[in-house]
Design a protein around this motif. Structure first.
Motif, mmCIF file in Angstrom:
data_model
loop_
_atom_site.group_PDB
_atom_site.id
_atom_site.type_symbol
_atom_site.label_atom_id
_atom_site.label_comp_id
_atom_site.label_asym_id
_atom_site.label_seq_id
_atom_site.Cartn_x
_atom_site.Cartn_y
_atom_site.Cartn_z
ATOM 1 N N ILE A 73 -16.209 6.620 2.242
ATOM 2 C CA ILE A 73 -15.295 5.471 2.252
ATOM 3 C C ILE A 73 -15.850 4.323 1.406
ATOM 4 O O ILE A 73 -15.088 3.575 0.792
ATOM 5 C CB ILE A 73 -14.999 5.022 3.710
ATOM 6 N N GLN A 85 -5.250 2.512 0.550
ATOM 7 C CA GLN A 85 -5.819 1.318 1.189
ATOM 8 C C GLN A 85 -4.828 0.148 1.175
ATOM 9 O O GLN A 85 -4.734 -0.601 2.144
ATOM 10 C CB GLN A 85 -7.145 0.937 0.513
ATOM 11 N N TRP A 88 -2.162 0.857 3.824
ATOM 12 C CA TRP A 88 -2.754 0.653 5.167
ATOM 13 C C TRP A 88 -2.770 -0.843 5.505
ATOM 14 O O TRP A 88 -2.450 -1.231 6.627
ATOM 15 C CB TRP A 88 -4.182 1.206 5.180
ATOM 16 N N ALA A 89 -3.153 -1.649 4.511
ATOM 17 C CA ALA A 89 -3.222 -3.089 4.741
ATOM 18 C C ALA A 89 -1.821 -3.686 4.861
ATOM 19 O O ALA A 89 -1.547 -4.482 5.760
ATOM 20 C CB ALA A 89 -3.999 -3.753 3.602
ATOM 21 N N ASP A 92 -0.371 -2.978 8.187
ATOM 22 C CA ASP A 92 -1.233 -3.272 9.344
ATOM 23 C C ASP A 92 -1.380 -2.044 10.226
ATOM 24 O O ASP A 92 -1.116 -2.080 11.433
ATOM 25 C CB ASP A 92 -0.686 -4.450 10.165
ATOM 26 N N VAL A 94 -4.142 -0.477 11.133
ATOM 27 C CA VAL A 94 -5.323 -0.357 12.008
ATOM 28 C C VAL A 94 -5.125 -1.027 13.364
ATOM 29 O O VAL A 94 -4.428 -2.035 13.475
ATOM 30 C CB VAL A 94 -6.585 -0.950 11.344
ATOM 31 N N GLY A 97 -9.612 0.686 14.605
ATOM 32 C CA GLY A 97 -10.117 0.899 13.263
ATOM 33 C C GLY A 97 -11.200 1.946 13.114
ATOM 34 O O GLY A 97 -11.564 2.312 11.998
ATOM 35 N N GLN A 100 -10.289 5.030 11.146
ATOM 36 C CA GLN A 100 -9.496 4.825 9.941
ATOM 37 C C GLN A 100 -10.222 5.213 8.655
ATOM 38 O O GLN A 100 -9.570 5.600 7.686
ATOM 39 C CB GLN A 100 -8.963 3.390 9.873
ATOM 40 N N SER A 101 -11.543 5.136 8.613
ATOM 41 C CA SER A 101 -12.237 5.637 7.421
ATOM 42 C C SER A 101 -11.854 7.098 7.204
ATOM 43 O O SER A 101 -11.528 7.514 6.086
ATOM 44 C CB SER A 101 -13.757 5.533 7.594
ATOM 45 N N ILE A 104 -8.217 7.532 6.117
ATOM 46 C CA ILE A 104 -8.006 7.156 4.718
ATOM 47 C C ILE A 104 -8.560 8.234 3.781
ATOM 48 O O ILE A 104 -7.943 8.561 2.759
ATOM 49 C CB ILE A 104 -8.623 5.762 4.469
ATOM 50 N N ARG B 220 -2.930 -8.778 10.277
ATOM 51 C CA ARG B 220 -4.093 -8.814 11.159
ATOM 52 C C ARG B 220 -5.310 -9.288 10.375
ATOM 53 O O ARG B 220 -5.458 -8.982 9.199
ATOM 54 C CB ARG B 220 -4.395 -7.410 11.699
ATOM 55 N N ASP B 222 -8.190 -8.190 10.632
ATOM 56 C CA ASP B 222 -9.078 -7.051 10.348
ATOM 57 C C ASP B 222 -8.382 -5.980 9.514
ATOM 58 O O ASP B 222 -8.842 -4.846 9.442
ATOM 59 C CB ASP B 222 -9.588 -6.441 11.664
ATOM 60 N N HIS B 223 -7.280 -6.335 8.859
ATOM 61 C CA HIS B 223 -6.515 -5.278 8.189
ATOM 62 C C HIS B 223 -7.179 -4.774 6.918
ATOM 63 O O HIS B 223 -6.891 -3.666 6.487
ATOM 64 C CB HIS B 223 -5.065 -5.714 7.928
ATOM 65 N N ILE B 224 -8.103 -5.542 6.354
ATOM 66 C CA ILE B 224 -8.824 -5.068 5.176
ATOM 67 C C ILE B 224 -10.152 -4.415 5.590
ATOM 68 O O ILE B 224 -10.455 -3.289 5.182
ATOM 69 C CB ILE B 224 -9.110 -6.227 4.182
ATOM 70 N N LYS B 226 -11.144 -2.995 8.100
ATOM 71 C CA LYS B 226 -11.055 -1.699 8.797
ATOM 72 C C LYS B 226 -10.406 -0.619 7.926
ATOM 73 O O LYS B 226 -10.179 0.498 8.400
ATOM 74 C CB LYS B 226 -10.305 -1.861 10.117
ATOM 75 N N THR B 227 -10.101 -0.958 6.669
ATOM 76 C CA THR B 227 -9.588 0.081 5.780
ATOM 77 C C THR B 227 -10.560 0.371 4.635
ATOM 78 O O THR B 227 -10.253 1.176 3.771
ATOM 79 C CB THR B 227 -8.212 -0.298 5.174
ATOM 80 N N ASN B 228 -11.720 -0.287 4.630
ATOM 81 C CA ASN B 228 -12.684 0.021 3.570
ATOM 82 C C ASN B 228 -14.084 0.297 4.103
ATOM 83 O O ASN B 228 -15.047 0.351 3.345
ATOM 84 C CB ASN B 228 -12.702 -1.100 2.519
ATOM 85 N N ALA B 231 -15.993 -2.986 8.332
ATOM 86 C CA ALA B 231 -15.998 -3.553 9.693
ATOM 87 C C ALA B 231 -17.199 -2.974 10.453
ATOM 88 O O ALA B 231 -17.458 -1.771 10.397
ATOM 89 C CB ALA B 231 -14.700 -3.200 10.407
#
Lengths: 152, 748
Positions: A73, A85, A88-89, A92, A94, A97, A100-101, A104, B220, B222-224, B226-228, B231
């Motif tokens: 990731i 990504q 996903w953002a 929203d 997550v 979370g 989620q890695s 994705i 949110r 934490d929306h970024i 928790k996607t990369n 977090a």
């Protein structure tokens, strides 16, 4: 000593040959984006790409990955990954979370292979990725949105 | 560690005293670096109390801090609740941002330090998260904190610009004075604002003035991250010199270590220590993999003399024996026995519910470092800071203020991370203390494996419900009798005095002891069963089973009365407008009363409903299912209506209801923790099967527009989901389902 190629970088690690790649990443290399969820390849939280193929790192001995290109990731790049990504953002997706890695990584591999996945394709490709928060509704929508984004 | 049980009991007892009924107040203080910091405390009194918002009384001298405005204009809200996915960091930050007239982009969230004096949950009297209380309990103090910070920034700008404060406006993070044309962001005024007195009172906005609260477009926080992968969870904490521990716990609940042969474990390269402790045998190693390998090499003999040796089938049979006798009375209204005796029709049903694990995606874990002052510093997805500080202090022989807790994102909890005995955090500090006593002091990361989690207890209890109701000739309910048998996770803990009254554990009877349906004669009683198997609240607590029994049974009564399932319920809810509201909304949006589109040949389809209040939030589910030609059930769609008062963050609310609905359905379909001869049969996600993609129905959430005080949504999406599905299956011509999970009936 095992030589690994992770996110385009060569990393030498001094670990037992049977130590799973997951623990090499997390405990030896401090790359903690890849998560420990079950240790038995039952939840997908530890998914990485090995030569582009989504793979459960908790069941892959580090020695078996020595000749492969590993992507985590932290190093994921390209049109499909960026689209995933972003979707996903935007949606929203997550909640906690933690999974989620892995989600994705699975979704990125799916879109790279199938630019226009149906609900059934998503279910088939991602059924091994568990989300205990049950964000599945949004993940499905995000995969489709990402697929559209990646095609354009 | 002989006194461990006493330490654990005393710790919780100390902290569950209801918050004192002080009057509300505001307190501000100057922070480091020219930042404005502001906080407010508004005690809400004991659990479930609902005082009207007010802002009166003298300031409190405590430096209570909720909001920081930095020189760079970023605004950080100190969030006293654990965000384990429910989005509370986003929700609470929204509340402050609204009153501050901030721009959402400048808002940040940060977990507050552990300090029950500053950050108590006013529903608990200590710092902690649970019971879907976070928004409800922070609503007043965070609005006031935001409004006070705004007023102080305005005063600072007025002084700087030499204009009347009353002529200044604030919008989207910009302070403006129209007449002079002056304007600027918050940051340059933060230092001056911090030196000003905190206003004695502030005017809060009306709902009509909100632009951030209720705004569906806010992302949110934490929306970024928790996607990369950036977090940070407790599992990701890496301290210098950190070692990893895993703990071998007894396979049977209530067993203890008799003897250990650890030679093979110690021979493994990288195993640093093996510790035989009252809580089990800990293997400490230089990394997680080695610790796990070391534990596999242990040869432990357990003393099973006090252990649970029954299987769950036997335990349930024992429950049925208990259920033959009257239990402790939870509710007794009228003469139920006589009413049922004189009824035209009597319906009886028995429902059973299995033990269930929480199985959050991030297995339990914590990092602790013993500190020079005799205390400790934790990094954990800490949910009950108030208990954890006291338990750790008890173990180390120090005071709670010496226990620092760094709360980090938690990978799910569903109740599991909050325990009356601090559980895994107590284990971590016990191991760290024992390791230090061997001269090997180091930061310890205790990691539970998934098998530890599934087999480790603290389950939603095994439960039996026996129901009997009488209908008159018109189908009206004349009497409702319900008996519950289950273990109490409150008994023997510091929460017992609050939760158990006259033999009734209200966490097991909630949702039926206060039955919303209007029945003239109501009798609810319960037996508290005993077992060494450990149990715990599990997302929506008693409602996980009471809502199912109630909503499946009322559906059966409606059918027996020959009435429509929605109309029958509405007729019994005249005194509950908010329940009626969600029921009508869900039925309307789902097209209740209109025929369902037919499925493929050989399939049968049906629609079912459930409506339930939990944690002061009102939810109705309408589920649509297909019974396939092979008899297997697919849940197609669930339409949900929710009334949680003012919808602070509609996007987060919808996510919680979607997830809660999936949670309720997933476990009802195929999950159970069973024991054979006292040993847990399940171990990982192959045998305790989580809801997966193919099981997840489409979920459509509708939020009731409301001006009521906001209430929680983390749990209320759960209770009605499973009974709505069960009722849909019955409506489709399938069997009524009395024994969970549904897989027992061969339909999954």
């Amino acid at each position: 000593m095992i030589r690994l190629n992770i996110n385009g970088q060569v990393r030498d690690v001094d670990v037992p040959a049977d130590m799973p790649l997951l623990w090499v990443l997390r405990d030896e290399l401090n790359m903690t984006g890849t998560k420990f969820g079950c240790g038995q390849a039952l939840c997908g939280a530890c998914t990485v790409h090995v030569d582009g193929v989504p793979t459960r790192s908790c069941q892959l001995p580090a020695s078996a990955a020595a000749d492969a290109k590993i992507t985590t990731i932290e190093g994921i790049q390209g049109k499909a990954a960026q689209a995933v990504q972003k979707a996903w953002a935007d949606l929203d997706v997550v909640q906690c979370g933690y999974c989620q890695s892995g989600q994705i990584m699975a979704a990125t591999a799916l879109i790279a292979e199938n630019p226009n996945p149906s609900d059934a394709d998503i279910e088939a490709a991602m059924d091994g990725n568990v989300c205990r928060c049950a964000t599945y509704v949004r993940i499905k929508a995000a995969v489709k949105q990402a697929a559209t984004l990646a095609r354009t | 560690m002989k006194n461990l049980p006493q330490i654990l009991r005393a710790a919780a007892a100390d902290v569950v005293e209801a918050a004192p009924s002080r009057r509300s107040f505001l307190k501000g203080a100057a922070g480091a670096g020219g930042a404005l910091v502001i906080g407010a405390v508004v005690p809400l009194g004991a659990m479930a109390a609902r005082p009207a918002p007010s802002l009166v009384g003298p300031p409190d001298p405590r430096p209570n801090v909720f909001v920081r405005v930095a020189p760079d204009s970023s605004v950080t809200v100190l969030v006293k609740h654990l965000d384990k996915g429910q989005g509370i960091m986003t929700g609470l930050t929204t509340i402050v941002a609204e009153e501050l007239d901030a721009d959402w982009a400048q808002m940040r969230g940060e977990f507050a330090p552990a300090d029950s004096k500053l950050y108590a949950n006013h529903a608990f009297g200590m710092q902690g998260t649970g019971g879907s209380t976070a928004v409800f309990n922070s609503w007043d103090e965070l609005r006031m904190a935001g409004a006070a910070a705004r007023a102080m920034l305005v005063d600072a700008a007025a002084a700087e610009w030499k204009v009347p404060a009353s002529e200044i406006t604030v919008a989207k993070g910009v302070i403006s004075h129209a007449k002079s044309g002056k304007s600027g962001p918050f940051g340059p005024f933060a230092a001056a604002a911090a030196k000003l007195p905190v206003p004695a009172s502030v005017k809060l906005k009306d709902k009509a003035q909100y632009s951030l609260i209720g705004n569906e477009t806010l992302h949110r926080l934490d929306h970024i991250s928790k996607t990369n992968g950036t977090a940070i969870f407790a599992m990701d904490i890496r301290r210098p010199g950190q070692v990893t521990a895993v703990l071998a716990r007894a396979p049977r609940f209530g067993a203890t270590v008799k003897s250990v042969d650890d030679k093979a474990a110690r021979a493994i390269h990288g195993v640093l220590e093996v510790l035989s402790l009252p809580i089990g045998v800990a293997v400490v190693a230089k990394n997680t993999w080695t610790a796990i390998k070391g534990r596999e090499a242990l040869n432990i003999t357990w003393d099973d003399s006090q252990a649970e040796k029954r299987g769950t089938d036997q335990m349930l049979a024992d429950y049925r024996e208990l259920a033959k006798k009257p239990g402790a009375v939870a509710t007794a209204k009228g003469d139920t026995a006589a009413a049922i005796k004189g009824a035209a029709k009597v319906i009886e049903a028995e429902y059973s519910f299995p033990y269930l694990a929480h199985a959050p995606m991030e297995p339990l874990n914590a990092v602790v470092e013993l500190t020079e002052d005799g205390g400790a510093e934790f990094w954990a997805g800490s949910q009950f800071q108030g208990v954890e500080q006291r338990v750790a202090a008890g173990i180390l022989g120090t005071t709670p203020d010496k226990i620092k807790i760094n709360t980090v994102w938690a990978g799910g909890s569903f109740g599991r991370r909050a325990t009356p005995t601090a559980d895994y955090m107590a284990e971590t500090v016990i191991i760290a203390k024992a390791l230090a006593a061997k001269g090997k002091k180091a930061p310890v990361h205790l990691v539970w494996t998934r098998e530890d989690d599934i087999k480790g207890g603290r389950y939603r209890p095994l439960v039996l419900h026996k129901l009997r109701a009488g209908l008159d000739a018109k189908g009206n309910i004349v009497g409702w009798e319900q008996r519950i048998v289950t273990q109490s996770f409150m008994a023997g803990t510091g929460f017992e005095a609050v939760a158990i009254k006259n033999g009734v554990d209200n966490s097991a009877t909630e949702g039926v002891a206060d039955l919303a349906y209007k029945v003239p004669n109501l009798a609810v009683d319960m037996h508290i069963a005993k077992s060494p198997v450990t149990t715990l609240w599990w997302r929506s607590v008693g409602h996980t089973h009471t809502a199912y029994a109630k909503e499946a049974f009322i559906d059966e009564l409606a059918a027996a009365a020959g009435k429509d399932a929605v109309a029958y319920r509405l007729g019994l809810l005249e005194e509950h407008p908010r329940l009626r509201g969600v029921l009508k909304l869900a039925a309307d949006k789902a097209g209740w009363g209109k025929p369902l589109a037919a499925g493929p040949a050989g399939t049968k389809r049906g629609r079912g409903v459930a409506v339930h209040e939990s944690f002061s939030t009102y939810v109705a589910h309408v589920a649509e299912v297909t019974i396939k030609a092979d008899g297997k059930v697919k849940v197609d769609r669930v339409v949900v209506a929710v009334d949680c008062g003012i919808a602070v963050n509609p996007n987060v609310i919808k996510a919680q209801i979607e997830g809660g609905t999936g949670w309720g359905i997933g476990h009802a379909l195929r999950d159970a923790i069973t024991l054979t001869d006292g040993i847990v049969d399940q171990a990982n996600f192959d045998t305790f099967e989580p809801l997966r993609y193919a099981d997840m129905p489409a979920v459509e959430v509708h939020i009731v527009d409301s001006a009521e005080r906001p209430t929680g949504v983390g749990e209320p999406g759960v209770p009605g989901a499973a009974p709505a599905v069960a009722n849909a299956i019955a409506a489709a011509g399938g069997k009524r389902l009395y024994d969970l999970p549904f897989s027992k009936a061969g339909i999954v």
